[in-house]
Write an enzyme that holds these catalytic residues in place. Structure first.
Site, PDB file in Angstrom:
ATOM      1  N   ASP A   1     -22.873 -20.045 -39.260  1.00 31.55           N
ATOM      2  CA  ASP A   1     -21.709 -19.613 -40.024  1.00 31.55           C
ATOM      3  C   ASP A   1     -21.958 -19.162 -41.473  1.00 31.55           C
ATOM      4  O   ASP A   1     -22.001 -17.984 -41.764  1.00 31.55           O
ATOM      5  CB  ASP A   1     -20.665 -20.734 -40.029  1.00 31.55           C
ATOM      6  CG  ASP A   1     -20.303 -21.199 -38.633  1.00 31.55           C
ATOM      7  OD1 ASP A   1     -21.189 -21.268 -37.766  1.00 31.55           O
ATOM      8  OD2 ASP A   1     -19.130 -21.502 -38.388  1.00 31.55           O
TER       9      ASP A   1
ATOM     10  N   GLU B   1     -22.574 -34.342 -37.709  1.00 27.74           N
ATOM     11  CA  GLU B   1     -22.934 -32.943 -37.483  1.00 27.74           C
ATOM     12  C   GLU B   1     -24.141 -32.558 -38.342  1.00 27.74           C
ATOM     13  O   GLU B   1     -25.086 -31.925 -37.878  1.00 27.74           O
ATOM     14  CB  GLU B   1     -21.727 -32.083 -37.828  1.00 27.74           C
ATOM     15  CG  GLU B   1     -21.852 -30.625 -37.466  1.00 27.74           C
ATOM     16  CD  GLU B   1     -20.569 -29.853 -37.786  1.00 27.74           C
ATOM     17  OE1 GLU B   1     -20.479 -28.697 -37.360  1.00 27.74           O
ATOM     18  OE2 GLU B   1     -19.664 -30.408 -38.465  1.00 27.74           O
TER      19      GLU B   1
END
Length: 433
Positions: free
Chosen positions: A160, A398
């Site tokens: 991203d 994460e």
């Protein structure tokens, strides 16, 4: 934790931040589940491929119709309304993610070993043509030049907010997107996620893709964000090698095996050719400018996952990985590979792909090191990651702040738990061999 995230036939990447099925998350989840239940692991991928588009692409999100409060949701994509190629009965995105899937299927089959039943093999036989069409889509539409490097159309097709995309995003003239809801900042906090300026560009790029019905030829002609992504291309080379292994075990047609071998050879050579001597990394190329993207990130180490790797190039990449740009950077809590080098001006230790340590990326590079016989380096990377994940506060996050090991982003992240399982199982595999 994986059982807690299981919603019946597939696994949420995380309880709140990622309540739908994400493409490459599912591949990593299957790799971890293989150690517990190969049948269930294979089911993870079977569920994903039910949403495959008619052109072969595997969408990066398959939406769960039961989840209504995720933003942005399926309405952003309007895939079925925008493209005749999209599934009619399942809401999906129109983007892709790196093609880890054949690697996962090959791994699940290998873990199942001689215990694999005829019915299990039949399921792989049914999945194989779908994998083949997925790779054909990537070769045909994302590398129409046949040069071996895949093109991505959006930051969401890889990592991203990596600084690899900064220059390409900065040149976009994007109208004001106004206010909109974002699940990610509601769950993780704005300091750990992409900025609003970045997100405005993400949404605008989706709008441009939707306007042309996600049609690749139209996208290639005019789309303002097109990057030859070395990490995606290296994964494609490794996945094609795995697909070739599956094809051989299934005794697939010789012409299919030759086709697959061609993808392995072309992408392997192309990624190697992207090596930059000064930085000691392979570099992406901006299709629009065109120019090499000279940024120090972990994606530049992705040549380590290639099926073939000359020892001289491997040595240079290993020196970079374990040098001051990454594992030997001063002050790290654990000697793991960070998403962006602390020596890069774009480094942000808490912000998504701009600095934190991602266990899933470390697993991918560990797999490359182990596969090429660099046992000492692979063992060191595995050891440091397991030490990070064993901390009482880790919660299988994460990603992690590199100096304090603070868990960031989403906790109870499925792919983090999955690669942990595989790392733990790898000690058993090593002992057995």
């Amino acid at each position: 934790m994986l059982r807690a995230n299981d919603v019946g036939g597939w696994t949420k990447p995380a309880p709140r931040l990622y309540p739908h099925q994400w493409s490459w998350d599912s591949a990593f989840i299957a790799i971890g589940l293989a150690q517990i239940d190969p049948d269930r692991a294979l089911g993870e991928l079977e569920h994903l491929f039910r949403a495959q588009w008619r052109d072969g692409r595997v969408p990066h999100i398959v939406f769960d119709a039961r989840v209504e409060d995720y933003r942005p949701g399926p309405g952003l994509w309007a895939s079925a309304a925008s493209s005749t190629l999209a599934p009619r009965d399942i809401a999906t995105s129109g983007l892709i993610q790196p093609p880890m899937h054949a690697i996962a299927v090959d791994h699940v089959w290998s873990v199942a070993g001689s215990a694999a039943s005829p019915a299990f093999v039949d399921r792989i036989r049914a999945l194989y043509p779908k994998l083949l069409e997925w790779h054909r889509y990537l070769s045909r539409e994302r590398d129409p030049e046949g040069a071996g490097l895949l093109t991505i159309y959006h930051p969401w097709e890889g990592t991203d907010n990596t600084p690899r995309w900064d220059a390409a995003l900065a040149r976009l003239e994007v109208p004001d997107q106004g206010s909109y809801a974002r699940t990610d900042v509601a769950v993780a906090g704005a300091s750990e996620r992409p900025t609003k300026a970045e997100y405005d560009r993400y949404l605008w790029l989706v709008q441009q893709l939707r306007l042309v019905g996600y049609e690749d030829a139209a996208i290639r002609a005019n789309h303002p964000f097109q990057i030859k992504d070395v990490q995606c291309s290296a994964i494609f080379a490794a996945a094609s090698r795995s697909l070739g292994s599956i094809a051989e075990r299934l005794e697939a047609r010789a012409e299919e095996r030759r086709e697959i071998a061609g993808w392995v050879a072309s992408s392997t050579a192309a990624v190697q050719a992207c090596f930059d001597e000064e930085l000691g990394l392979v570099l992406d190329r901006d299709v629009v400018t065109p120019a090499a993207i000279r940024v120090r990130t972990s994606a530049g180490l992705s040549a380590l996952v290639l099926p073939e790797l000359p020892s001289a190039l491997a040595g240079r990449l290993i020196a970079t990985a374990f040098g001051p740009d990454f594992c030997s950077a001063p002050g790290l809590a654990h000697a793991v590979i960070l998403s962006t080098s602390p020596r890069a001006p774009e480094f942000r230790p808490r912000q998504y792909w701009r600095g934190p340590a991602w266990p899933v990326s470390n697993w991918l590079l560990w797999r490359g090191l182990a596969g090429h016989g660099y046992a000492t380096e692979a063992a060191a990377l595995r050891r440091e990651n397991l030490a990070l994940l064993a901390r009482p506060t880790s919660r299988f996050a994460e990603y992690f702040e590199p100096y304090t090991s603070e868990p960031l982003g989403s906790v109870d992240q499925s792919w983090t738990a999955a690669v942990t399982l595989d790392w733990l199982a790898s000690s058993t595999r090593s002992a057995a061999s």
